[in-house]
Design an enzyme around this catalytic site. Structure first.
Site, PDB file in Angstrom:
ATOM      1  N   GLU A  97      51.483 -88.600 -69.039  1.00 56.82           N
ATOM      2  CA  GLU A  97      52.058 -88.859 -70.408  1.00 56.82           C
ATOM      3  C   GLU A  97      53.241 -87.965 -70.770  1.00 56.82           C
ATOM      4  O   GLU A  97      53.815 -88.346 -71.740  1.00 56.82           O
ATOM      5  CB  GLU A  97      50.846 -88.798 -71.528  1.00 56.82           C
ATOM      6  N   GLU A 108      44.295-110.025 -72.109  1.00 55.86           N
ATOM      7  CA  GLU A 108      43.635-111.154 -72.706  1.00 55.86           C
ATOM      8  C   GLU A 108      44.556-112.164 -73.315  1.00 55.86           C
ATOM      9  O   GLU A 108      43.881-113.388 -73.602  1.00 55.86           O
ATOM     10  CB  GLU A 108      42.696-110.352 -73.699  1.00 55.86           C
TER      11      GLU A 108
END
Length: 305
Positions: free
Chosen positions: A118, A87
């Site tokens: 992870e 963004e």
């Protein structure tokens, strides 16, 4: 579970004291309780404001020197990093190469869980190597638990390369999880135990918003509360760009649109042309030297809000 074992859990993994009856409540009460927890996230971010400001200054300094902000995270934390990175370019008019993100498990982890990704510290290190991180960059690890191996591996590799490191987390960092700046938003237990997509995720989103927005404001990408480096790539954004030019110059919409076209759809350049009365090439040089605040006319200064 014994009291001692409960206290050994990180805060975000503990059972919330008001969650035992959650599954007995009507929907309206569940929503109300979730909202009450969101307010806790806001307060947690407020307590972290000094470290958020330190992280924003580090990012601004890196970008000013030609460096980058590189996000690294897993799960919800990783997705929030990717979201913020995606963004910033359209909002602040910066190349996508300046704000990048890596998520454990790669692109497919954006839409579905990648089990075990992870836990791979080596993959985190490889992500930083793939970025070719240098001492000019900031590597920001995002880990609600403050213990994710993928993030730890990334931060370790970043330090080896001389990069400035930031850790955004919602638990106190575990041993071995180190960063130059730790942004700790202590959100506490979730009403669904361990579901850090809830208020920990909310706090993380607020922190990332604040870091990048404050950094880009300090770099001159915002003028009088407006995103003057916005890229007008669609109808809505083009209308916003023309409206900004009209509002900041007092020109009628048609003339503001013509000025924006003459500036190649660059709002900041259109304003510089108006303030200086110069054509695009000369106004661009003046803009680079003085910035919009240095070029604005006395009337604009008098009406500053």
């Amino acid at each position: 579970m014994s009291r001692a074992r409960k206290s050994a859990l990180p805060p975000t993994e503990r059972l919330h004291p008001r969650a035992d009856d959650l599954d007995l409540l009507p929907v309206e009460a569940v929503v109300r309780r979730l909202h009450q927890e969101d307010l806790i996230a806001l307060r947690a971010v407020r307590e972290a404001l000094p470290s958020i400001a330190a992280a924003a200054r580090a990012v601004a300094e890196a970008l000013r020197a030609g460096g980058r902000l590189l996000y690294v995270g897993a799960g919800t934390s990783g997705r929030l990093g990717v979201l913020d990175a995606s963004e910033c370019p359209p909002t602040f008019g910066v190349p996508a190469t300046r704000i990048q993100a890596a998520i454990a498990g790669g692109r497919k982890a954006l839409t579905r869980a990648v089990e075990g990704a992870e836990d791979d510290a080596g993959a985190g290190a490889r992500a930083v190597r793939a970025f070719r991180a240098t001492a000019r960059d900031v590597v920001c690890g995002i880990s609600a638990s403050a213990s994710t191996p993928y993030v730890r591996g990334a931060l370790d590799e970043a330090r080896e390369r001389g990069a400035r490191t930031v850790l955004v987390c919602c638990n106190p960092p575990r041993p071995g999880m180190r960063a130059d700046t730790v942004v700790l938003a202590l959100t506490g237990p979730e009403v669904v135990a361990g579901s850090t997509r809830l208020k920990a995720g909310t706090a993380t989103k607020l922190v990332l918003n604040a870091i990048t927005t404050a950094a880009f404001v300090s770099l001159g990408h915002v003028y009088r509360g407006r995103m003057v480096d916005v890229r007008p790539t669609n109808t809505k954004l083009r209308a916003r760009a023309a409206r900004m030019v009209s509002e900041l110059t007092d020109l009628p919409p048609a003339k503001a649109e013509a000025l924006l076209q003459a500036a190649g759809d660059n709002v900041k350049l259109a304003l510089a042309m108006h303030f200086t009365g110069l054509p695009a090439a000369q106004a661009r040089r003046r803009l680079k030297d003085a910035g919009l605040r240095g070029l604005e006319r006395p009337k604009a200064r008098r009406t500053s809000s």
